[in-house]
Design a protein around this motif. Sequence first.
Motif, PDB file in Angstrom:
ATOM      1  N   ARG A 154      -3.770  -3.666   5.737  1.00  0.00           N
ATOM      2  CA  ARG A 154      -4.755  -3.639   4.660  1.00  0.00           C
ATOM      3  C   ARG A 154      -4.141  -3.189   3.333  1.00  0.00           C
ATOM      4  O   ARG A 154      -4.403  -3.769   2.291  1.00  0.00           O
ATOM      5  CB  ARG A 154      -5.945  -2.752   5.053  1.00  0.00           C
ATOM      6  N   LEU A 155      -3.315  -2.141   3.408  1.00  0.00           N
ATOM      7  CA  LEU A 155      -2.684  -1.655   2.182  1.00  0.00           C
ATOM      8  C   LEU A 155      -1.784  -2.731   1.576  1.00  0.00           C
ATOM      9  O   LEU A 155      -1.726  -2.885   0.349  1.00  0.00           O
ATOM     10  CB  LEU A 155      -1.864  -0.390   2.467  1.00  0.00           C
ATOM     11  N   ALA A 156      -1.120  -3.487   2.434  1.00  0.00           N
ATOM     12  CA  ALA A 156      -0.206  -4.542   1.962  1.00  0.00           C
ATOM     13  C   ALA A 156      -0.951  -5.639   1.211  1.00  0.00           C
ATOM     14  O   ALA A 156      -0.364  -6.339   0.381  1.00  0.00           O
ATOM     15  CB  ALA A 156       0.562  -5.139   3.136  1.00  0.00           C
ATOM     16  N   GLU A 157      -2.244  -5.805   1.487  1.00  0.00           N
ATOM     17  CA  GLU A 157      -3.068  -6.755   0.722  1.00  0.00           C
ATOM     18  C   GLU A 157      -3.744  -6.082  -0.463  1.00  0.00           C
ATOM     19  O   GLU A 157      -3.891  -6.664  -1.534  1.00  0.00           O
ATOM     20  CB  GLU A 157      -4.167  -7.325   1.634  1.00  0.00           C
ATOM     21  N   PHE A 158      -4.176  -4.847  -0.241  1.00  0.00           N
ATOM     22  CA  PHE A 158      -4.973  -4.109  -1.223  1.00  0.00           C
ATOM     23  C   PHE A 158      -4.195  -3.889  -2.522  1.00  0.00           C
ATOM     24  O   PHE A 158      -4.701  -4.151  -3.618  1.00  0.00           O
ATOM     25  CB  PHE A 158      -5.351  -2.754  -0.605  1.00  0.00           C
ATOM     26  N   VAL A 159      -2.951  -3.413  -2.392  1.00  0.00           N
ATOM     27  CA  VAL A 159      -2.183  -3.024  -3.586  1.00  0.00           C
ATOM     28  C   VAL A 159      -1.843  -4.229  -4.479  1.00  0.00           C
ATOM     29  O   VAL A 159      -2.105  -4.189  -5.685  1.00  0.00           O
ATOM     30  CB  VAL A 159      -0.919  -2.216  -3.196  1.00  0.00           C
ATOM     31  N   PRO A 160      -1.283  -5.325  -3.925  1.00  0.00           N
ATOM     32  CA  PRO A 160      -0.989  -6.472  -4.803  1.00  0.00           C
ATOM     33  C   PRO A 160      -2.244  -7.078  -5.433  1.00  0.00           C
ATOM     34  O   PRO A 160      -2.212  -7.501  -6.598  1.00  0.00           O
ATOM     35  CB  PRO A 160      -0.307  -7.483  -3.873  1.00  0.00           C
ATOM     36  N   LEU A 161      -3.362  -7.101  -4.679  1.00  0.00           N
ATOM     37  CA  LEU A 161      -4.597  -7.647  -5.249  1.00  0.00           C
ATOM     38  C   LEU A 161      -5.115  -6.735  -6.364  1.00  0.00           C
ATOM     39  O   LEU A 161      -5.507  -7.213  -7.440  1.00  0.00           O
ATOM     40  CB  LEU A 161      -5.657  -7.825  -4.156  1.00  0.00           C
ATOM     41  N   LEU A 162      -5.086  -5.435  -6.127  1.00  0.00           N
ATOM     42  CA  LEU A 162      -5.531  -4.497  -7.172  1.00  0.00           C
ATOM     43  C   LEU A 162      -4.645  -4.620  -8.413  1.00  0.00           C
ATOM     44  O   LEU A 162      -5.137  -4.573  -9.546  1.00  0.00           O
ATOM     45  CB  LEU A 162      -5.508  -3.071  -6.625  1.00  0.00           C
ATOM     46  N   ASP A 163      -3.350  -4.792  -8.207  1.00  0.00           N
ATOM     47  CA  ASP A 163      -2.413  -4.998  -9.316  1.00  0.00           C
ATOM     48  C   ASP A 163      -2.862  -6.196 -10.164  1.00  0.00           C
ATOM     49  O   ASP A 163      -2.959  -6.112 -11.397  1.00  0.00           O
ATOM     50  CB  ASP A 163      -1.011  -5.232  -8.741  1.00  0.00           C
ATOM     51  N   ARG A 164      -3.165  -7.306  -9.510  1.00  0.00           N
ATOM     52  CA  ARG A 164      -3.621  -8.505 -10.231  1.00  0.00           C
ATOM     53  C   ARG A 164      -4.954  -8.251 -10.947  1.00  0.00           C
ATOM     54  O   ARG A 164      -5.142  -8.649 -12.102  1.00  0.00           O
ATOM     55  CB  ARG A 164      -3.779  -9.678  -9.267  1.00  0.00           C
ATOM     56  N   LEU A 165      -5.889  -7.602 -10.251  1.00  0.00           N
ATOM     57  CA  LEU A 165      -7.220  -7.367 -10.829  1.00  0.00           C
ATOM     58  C   LEU A 165      -7.143  -6.509 -12.096  1.00  0.00           C
ATOM     59  O   LEU A 165      -7.965  -6.659 -13.001  1.00  0.00           O
ATOM     60  CB  LEU A 165      -8.124  -6.686  -9.799  1.00  0.00           C
ATOM     61  N   LEU A 166      -6.156  -5.625 -12.156  1.00  0.00           N
ATOM     62  CA  LEU A 166      -6.031  -4.745 -13.314  1.00  0.00           C
ATOM     63  C   LEU A 166      -5.209  -5.351 -14.444  1.00  0.00           C
ATOM     64  O   LEU A 166      -5.151  -4.785 -15.537  1.00  0.00           O
ATOM     65  CB  LEU A 166      -5.404  -3.409 -12.888  1.00  0.00           C
ATOM     66  N   THR A 167      -4.563  -6.486 -14.182  1.00  0.00           N
ATOM     67  CA  THR A 167      -3.708  -7.085 -15.215  1.00  0.00           C
ATOM     68  C   THR A 167      -4.159  -8.471 -15.656  1.00  0.00           C
ATOM     69  O   THR A 167      -3.752  -8.934 -16.713  1.00  0.00           O
ATOM     70  CB  THR A 167      -2.244  -7.187 -14.736  1.00  0.00           C
TER      71      THR A 167
END
Length: 299
Positions: A127-140
């Motif tokens: 889950r973390l492996a999906e969560f972090v890259p997606l959150l990165d995109r959502l914030l940029t």
Amino acid sequence: MGMRLSTVILPIYRWGEGQKVWQRAEDLGFHASYTYDHLSWRSFRDGPWFGAVPTLTAAATATQSMRLGTLVTSPNFRHPVTLAKELISLDDISGGRITLGIGAGGTGFDATALGQEPWTPRERADRLAEFVPLLDRLLTEGAVSYKGDHYSAHEARNVPGCVQRPRLPFAVAATGPRGLRLAARHGQAWVTTGDPKLYETGTPEQSVQAIRGQIEKLGKACVDAGRDVTTLDKILLTGFTPDRGRPLESLDAFVDFAGQHRELGFTEIVVHWPVPDSDFAADEAVFERIAREAVAQLG
């Protein structure tokens, strides 16, 4: 860069009192004040415990310059789409002072509070492996669509984005290979609490060795990601090594402890704001002296 000293303020105070604690932390000169992002936690389960995002929002309006953040948020009860919206709002309200500590989460109360079975370590890592890259995109990115195994986003809008550019910093808590890869790729900082296996029966010397090993693995992950490990801040959250509360027993004890860990490469040490009758009990006068004087002594 000199060593930074920060604190964790547990979200256990009604705001009438809590506001004074956060303002006191700024007066004492802490680099950052963090809070835990849990629904409840350990021995504090049956007492007051407030939400991290509203607490940080209030702290942002009650302080001027100190950095603020979570230490740490996890996917246990968060979704990247809603979290991104809250973080962008928080970054705006604070004038760009937010750091997001993020990790895989544990097996405590958060893991079952929504009625689910606790995830295995592998599921948490997935889950973390999906969560972090997606959150990165959502914030940029202004609009994001994504379909994953665990999280999806459909035209999620995040205008105007973060005050901090390209986004607010991530401090990734990790010791396993997959988490360290995430820290190397997406982190502006890396967080550790040491080796939990040593907490009960280990020695301070064994702890230093174990943390040295973690930093070596972080270095390898950075090489694999084409990253210079020195560009990553390294944060030690204290209170979970075999030393426990001893570094807060005197200024000298703290300077010795912090100096040892600075030699390992740490750029920031985080101490818990004293909570009487708990694992985080400490003499407040000594704590304030450490806050005011330790960084200068470390040089």
